[in-house]
Design an enzyme around this catalytic site. Structure first.
Site, mmCIF file in Angstrom:
data_model
loop_
_atom_site.group_PDB
_atom_site.id
_atom_site.type_symbol
_atom_site.label_atom_id
_atom_site.label_comp_id
_atom_site.label_asym_id
_atom_site.label_seq_id
_atom_site.Cartn_x
_atom_site.Cartn_y
_atom_site.Cartn_z
ATOM 1 N N HIS A 111 -8.215 9.725 4.573
ATOM 2 C CA HIS A 111 -7.634 8.757 5.510
ATOM 3 C C HIS A 111 -7.883 9.160 6.966
ATOM 4 O O HIS A 111 -7.854 10.335 7.293
ATOM 5 C CB HIS A 111 -6.118 8.654 5.305
ATOM 6 C CG HIS A 111 -5.714 8.107 3.971
ATOM 7 N ND1 HIS A 111 -5.233 8.890 2.951
ATOM 8 C CD2 HIS A 111 -5.724 6.849 3.492
ATOM 9 C CE1 HIS A 111 -4.951 8.129 1.906
ATOM 10 N NE2 HIS A 111 -5.244 6.891 2.201
ATOM 11 N N GLY A 112 -8.086 8.168 7.823
ATOM 12 C CA GLY A 112 -8.199 8.426 9.266
ATOM 13 C C GLY A 112 -9.609 8.834 9.662
ATOM 14 O O GLY A 112 -10.560 8.686 8.897
ATOM 15 N N ASP A 134 0.836 -1.208 0.000
ATOM 16 C CA ASP A 134 0.000 0.000 0.000
ATOM 17 C C ASP A 134 0.879 1.270 0.000
ATOM 18 O O ASP A 134 1.842 1.350 0.769
ATOM 19 C CB ASP A 134 -0.853 -0.061 1.287
ATOM 20 C CG ASP A 134 -1.931 0.995 1.342
ATOM 21 O OD1 ASP A 134 -2.406 1.424 0.278
ATOM 22 O OD2 ASP A 134 -2.335 1.365 2.477
ATOM 23 N N GLY A 178 -9.200 5.334 2.435
ATOM 24 C CA GLY A 178 -9.884 6.035 3.520
ATOM 25 C C GLY A 178 -11.260 5.468 3.799
ATOM 26 O O GLY A 178 -12.229 6.197 4.004
ATOM 27 N N ASP A 200 2.221 5.325 -5.473
ATOM 28 C CA ASP A 200 1.439 6.523 -5.133
ATOM 29 C C ASP A 200 2.249 7.789 -5.392
ATOM 30 O O ASP A 200 2.972 8.264 -4.520
ATOM 31 C CB ASP A 200 0.978 6.462 -3.672
ATOM 32 C CG ASP A 200 0.146 7.691 -3.313
ATOM 33 O OD1 ASP A 200 -0.149 8.500 -4.222
ATOM 34 O OD2 ASP A 200 -0.205 7.842 -2.130
HETATM 35 P P1 13P Z 1 -8.494 4.526 6.786
HETATM 36 O O1 13P Z 1 -7.470 4.503 7.865
HETATM 37 O O2 13P Z 1 -9.252 5.824 6.741
HETATM 38 O O3 13P Z 1 -9.405 3.344 6.833
HETATM 39 O O4 13P Z 1 -7.721 4.466 5.386
HETATM 40 C C1 13P Z 1 -6.929 3.353 5.097
HETATM 41 C C2 13P Z 1 -6.249 3.508 3.778
HETATM 42 O O5 13P Z 1 -6.758 4.140 2.866
HETATM 43 C C3 13P Z 1 -4.948 2.835 3.594
HETATM 44 O O6 13P Z 1 -4.414 3.054 2.335
#
Ligand code: 13P
Length: 282
Positions: A179-180, A81, A208, A103
């Site tokens: 994200h988060g 990732d 995210g 990315d």
């Molecule tokens: P979240 O932490 O918001 O679930 O996002 C995870 C993510 O997109 C990892 O690439």
């Protein structure tokens, strides 16, 4: 059973469901997710981000997951990732990850497309599939104005051109997720998603996933992979804190503590598998 990520996602796109890609960080997180996928008869997509690859080593992750995958009947894939550098992406390809993400979404369109094309050529020659990102998936802690938000969203014509120029296997797009934890309620641009999926035939990816409303509406519109990390971390941290603060210290064994803490994330993982339609699709 280990499979290529691409096979999991092409099937998901064809059948209108999405596979949650759960971010794993250690052995206990891997076995927790695999157990839930097996119980749900769901495809298992494990992804490791750079800090995990750096702390454990791509070879150790590969060894753990390839060994464990033989003990489960559901298909298992291993994705890297948010790869930011050529070197670490090549390390994960060499180690045997079944897909990688490049990315460069914060670079210009041209730079992003050129680097993605280079990675695609190398990865494909090794049988590894590639995800890239176009548009911006920022942090949920940022509260954007309408104008700022609009600038983060993926343009249909950019997605089409990017796909045609790079030959990428799956594409992460910006439709309003971050994200988060979200500080402000996110608004998903589902019309844009539908237009992008009509323009390009490959599986689309949503980063995210945690805390995102209307997620279940996205797979029929072309989202085939949803990344989830934060929502798994919350119950793990809470459980670890509970054990550490309620049990006598001499009764706490780190391996048991950590296994139990990770197991607290199982119901959350199950909920994502069901919500996205992946349960029963192994
Ligand atoms: P979240 O932490 O918001 O679930 O996002 C995870 C993510 O997109 C990892 O690439």
């Amino acid at each position: 059973m280990l499979v290529n990520t691409k096979d999991l996602l092409i099937k998901a796109r064809a059948e209108g469901y999405a596979v949650p890609a759960f971010n794993i960080t250690d052995l206990q997180s891997i076995t927790t997710i695999m157990d839930v996928c097996q119980e749900e008869n769901a495809p298992c997509l494990l992804e490791a981000a750079e800090p995990t690859v750096k702390s454990l080593g791509a070879d150790i992750l590969q060894a753990m997951i390839y060994t464990l995958a033989k003990r489960y009947t559901v298909p298992v894939a291993l994705h890297f990732d948010h790869g930011r550098t050529f070197e670490i992406i090549i390390q994960t390809i060499r180690a045997g990850f079944t897909s990688v993400m490049i990315d460069w979404s914060d670079r210009s369109f041209e730079e992003n497309a050129a680097e993605t094309k280079r990675i695609v050529e190398i990865a494909h020659s090794c049988g590894v599939s590639v995800e890239a990102e176009i548009g911006v998936v920022g942090s949920g802690a940022d509260v954007l104005t309408d104008e700022e938000r609009e600038a983060t969203l993926t343009k249909v014509e950019d997605a089409k051109r990017f796909y045609e120029e790079t030959g990428v296997d799956f594409l992460a797009i910006g439709i309003g997720t971050a994200h988060g934890m979200y500080k402000a309620e996110p608004k998903l641009d589902l019309e844009r998603l539908e237009a992008i999926s009509k323009a390009i035939p490959i599986p689309l990816v949503l980063h995210g996933g945690s805390g995102t409303p209307r997620l279940e509406e996205t797979p029929p519109l072309g989202i085939s992979k949803v990344n989830v990390f934060t929502d798994l971390q919350i119950p793990i941290r809470n459980k670890a804190k509970e054990i550490l603060t309620t049990q006598p210290i001499e009764k706490i064994f780190p391996v048991r503590l950590w296994t139990e803490a990770h197991k607290a994330a199982a119901p959350v993982a199950r909920e994502y598998l069901r919500k996205l339609g992946a349960s029963g699709k192994a």
